[in-house]
Every structure is written in structure tokens, then in C-alpha cells.
Design a protein around this motif. Structure first.
Motif, short mmCIF file in Angstrom:
data_model
loop_
_atom_site.label_atom_id
_atom_site.label_comp_id
_atom_site.label_asym_id
_atom_site.label_seq_id
_atom_site.Cartn_x
_atom_site.Cartn_y
_atom_site.Cartn_z
N GLU A 47 96.12 -11.85 49.60
CA GLU A 47 94.84 -11.63 50.27
C GLU A 47 94.61 -10.14 50.53
OE1 GLU A 47 95.21 -14.16 53.67
OE2 GLU A 47 94.72 -15.97 52.53
N CYS A 48 95.65 -9.45 50.97
CA CYS A 48 95.54 -8.01 51.23
C CYS A 48 95.29 -7.24 49.93
CB CYS A 48 96.81 -7.49 51.90
SG CYS A 48 97.02 -8.00 53.62
N ILE A 49 95.99 -7.61 48.87
CA ILE A 49 95.81 -6.93 47.58
C ILE A 49 94.39 -7.16 47.05
CG2 ILE A 49 96.53 -6.93 45.14
CD1 ILE A 49 98.44 -5.39 46.99
N GLU A 50 93.88 -8.37 47.18
CA GLU A 50 92.51 -8.65 46.74
C GLU A 50 91.50 -7.84 47.55
OE1 GLU A 50 91.62 -12.82 46.58
OE2 GLU A 50 93.32 -13.23 45.27
N GLU A 51 91.73 -7.73 48.84
CA GLU A 51 90.84 -6.92 49.67
C GLU A 51 90.91 -5.45 49.27
OE1 GLU A 51 89.89 -5.98 54.38
OE2 GLU A 51 91.49 -7.38 53.89
N LEU A 52 92.11 -4.96 48.99
CA LEU A 52 92.27 -3.58 48.54
C LEU A 52 91.55 -3.35 47.21
CD1 LEU A 52 93.74 -0.88 49.24
CD2 LEU A 52 95.59 -1.69 47.77
N GLN A 53 91.66 -4.28 46.29
CA GLN A 53 90.98 -4.16 45.00
C GLN A 53 89.46 -4.15 45.18
OE1 GLN A 53 92.76 -7.54 43.07
NE2 GLN A 53 94.29 -6.28 42.02
N ALA A 54 88.96 -4.96 46.10
CA ALA A 54 87.52 -4.99 46.36
C ALA A 54 87.04 -3.66 46.94
CB ALA A 54 87.18 -6.14 47.30
N ILE A 55 87.80 -3.12 47.86
CA ILE A 55 87.44 -1.82 48.44
C ILE A 55 87.49 -0.73 47.38
CG2 ILE A 55 88.17 -0.03 50.08
CD1 ILE A 55 89.08 -2.32 51.93
N ASP A 56 88.50 -0.77 46.54
CA ASP A 56 88.60 0.21 45.46
C ASP A 56 87.39 0.14 44.53
OD1 ASP A 56 90.98 1.27 46.36
OD2 ASP A 56 92.24 0.18 44.93
N PHE A 57 86.95 -1.07 44.23
CA PHE A 57 85.77 -1.25 43.38
C PHE A 57 84.54 -0.61 44.03
CE2 PHE A 57 81.95 -3.56 42.14
CZ PHE A 57 81.99 -3.43 40.77
N VAL A 58 84.35 -0.88 45.31
CA VAL A 58 83.21 -0.30 46.03
C VAL A 58 83.30 1.22 46.03
CG1 VAL A 58 82.09 -0.09 48.30
CG2 VAL A 58 82.82 -2.33 47.47
N LEU A 59 84.49 1.76 46.24
CA LEU A 59 84.65 3.21 46.26
C LEU A 59 84.34 3.84 44.89
CD1 LEU A 59 87.82 3.51 48.51
CD2 LEU A 59 85.53 4.41 49.03
N VAL A 60 84.75 3.18 43.82
CA VAL A 60 84.43 3.69 42.48
C VAL A 60 82.92 3.69 42.27
CG1 VAL A 60 84.58 3.19 40.00
CG2 VAL A 60 86.64 3.12 41.41
N GLU A 61 82.28 2.58 42.62
CA GLU A 61 80.83 2.49 42.44
C GLU A 61 80.09 3.52 43.29
OE1 GLU A 61 79.07 0.49 40.23
OE2 GLU A 61 81.09 0.22 39.46
N LEU A 62 80.52 3.68 44.54
CA LEU A 62 79.88 4.67 45.40
C LEU A 62 80.12 6.09 44.90
CD1 LEU A 62 80.53 3.14 48.93
CD2 LEU A 62 78.30 3.59 47.90
N THR A 63 81.28 6.34 44.34
CA THR A 63 81.57 7.65 43.77
C THR A 63 80.60 7.95 42.63
OG1 THR A 63 83.90 7.57 44.38
CG2 THR A 63 83.31 9.06 42.59
N LEU A 64 80.43 6.98 41.75
CA LEU A 64 79.51 7.17 40.63
C LEU A 64 78.07 7.38 41.13
CD1 LEU A 64 80.91 4.43 38.23
CD2 LEU A 64 81.17 6.92 38.01
N TYR A 65 77.68 6.60 42.12
CA TYR A 65 76.34 6.75 42.68
C TYR A 65 76.16 8.12 43.32
CZ TYR A 65 72.26 6.08 45.64
OH TYR A 65 71.05 6.23 46.25
N LEU A 66 77.14 8.53 44.12
CA LEU A 66 77.03 9.81 44.82
C LEU A 66 77.09 11.00 43.86
CD1 LEU A 66 79.13 8.94 47.97
CD2 LEU A 66 76.72 9.68 47.96
N ASP A 67 77.69 10.82 42.70
CA ASP A 67 77.68 11.89 41.69
C ASP A 67 76.25 12.21 41.26
OD1 ASP A 67 80.41 12.21 41.69
OD2 ASP A 67 80.74 11.06 39.85
N THR A 68 75.38 11.21 41.28
CA THR A 68 73.99 11.43 40.85
C THR A 68 73.00 11.47 42.01
OG1 THR A 68 73.67 9.06 40.49
CG2 THR A 68 74.39 10.39 38.59
N HIS A 69 73.48 11.11 43.22
CA HIS A 69 72.63 11.13 44.42
C HIS A 69 73.40 11.77 45.58
CE1 HIS A 69 71.13 7.82 41.93
NE2 HIS A 69 69.94 8.05 42.47
N PRO A 70 73.78 13.03 45.44
CA PRO A 70 74.65 13.67 46.43
C PRO A 70 74.03 13.82 47.82
CG PRO A 70 73.82 15.30 44.89
CD PRO A 70 73.41 13.96 44.37
#
Length: 89
Positions: free
Chosen positions: A13-36
Motif C-alpha cells: 500500500e505504501c509503495i503504491e502510494e509512493l508510485q502515485a505521488i511520483d507520477f503526480v510529481l512527474v506530471e507537475l514537473t512537465l506542466y511547470l516546465d511550460t507554465h512556470p
């Protein structure tokens, strides 16, 4: 070859939650690269980054280090060889 380990449900359960957070962070990173200048996205990123750090610490306290090469601390004795390998989870 190492033997299979039985891991508690909480670990998965903890690993799945960590993977979900990592996914959100990757997506937000990509978004913030174009919308700083998007303050709300930056706030969300920082909130997720803090939550990830807290979850990572929780997992490592219970089950041992998640990353090698100085990215995770290890308690005594050395725990790296006793934590589950990626192919074991």
C-alpha cells in the motif's frame, strides 16, 4: 539467488502510494516546465514533494532504504541487502 520474501500488505500500500505521488510529481514537473508562473501548480508540486518525502521516510523506517548511493540513509547494521528488491514486490 535470493529467496522470495513475504511482505506485509502495508508495504504494498505504501509503495503504491509512493508510485502515485511520483507520477503526480512527474506530471507537475512537465506542466511547470511550460507554465512556470502557475502558482497553484507550484503549490501543489511542493505539497506533493513534502508528502513524498514523509512517505519515503515512513517506508524506510519500517522496511529499510529505498534508494542507494546516498539517496537513503541506512540504520545499523547495513540494511540495503535485507530490503525487498524491485523484482520482489
Amino acid at each position: 539467488m535470493s529467496e522470495e520474501r513475504s511482505l506485509p500488505k502495508d508495504y504494498y500500500e505504501c509503495i503504491e502510494e509512493l508510485q502515485a505521488i511520483d507520477f503526480v510529481l512527474v506530471e507537475l514537473t512537465l506542466y511547470l516546465d511550460t507554465h512556470p508562473d502557475d502558482l497553484e501548480a507550484l503549490k501543489q508540486y511542493n505539497t506533493c514533494a513534502k508528502k513524498r518525502q514523509e512517505l519515503k521516510e515512513k517506508i524506510e523506517q519500517r522496511y529499510g532504504p529505498l534508494q542507494e548511493f546516498g539517496n537513503s540513509y541506512s540504520s545499523y547494521p547495513w540494511k540495503w541487502a535485507t530490503t525487498p528488491w524491485p523484482w520482489q514486490i
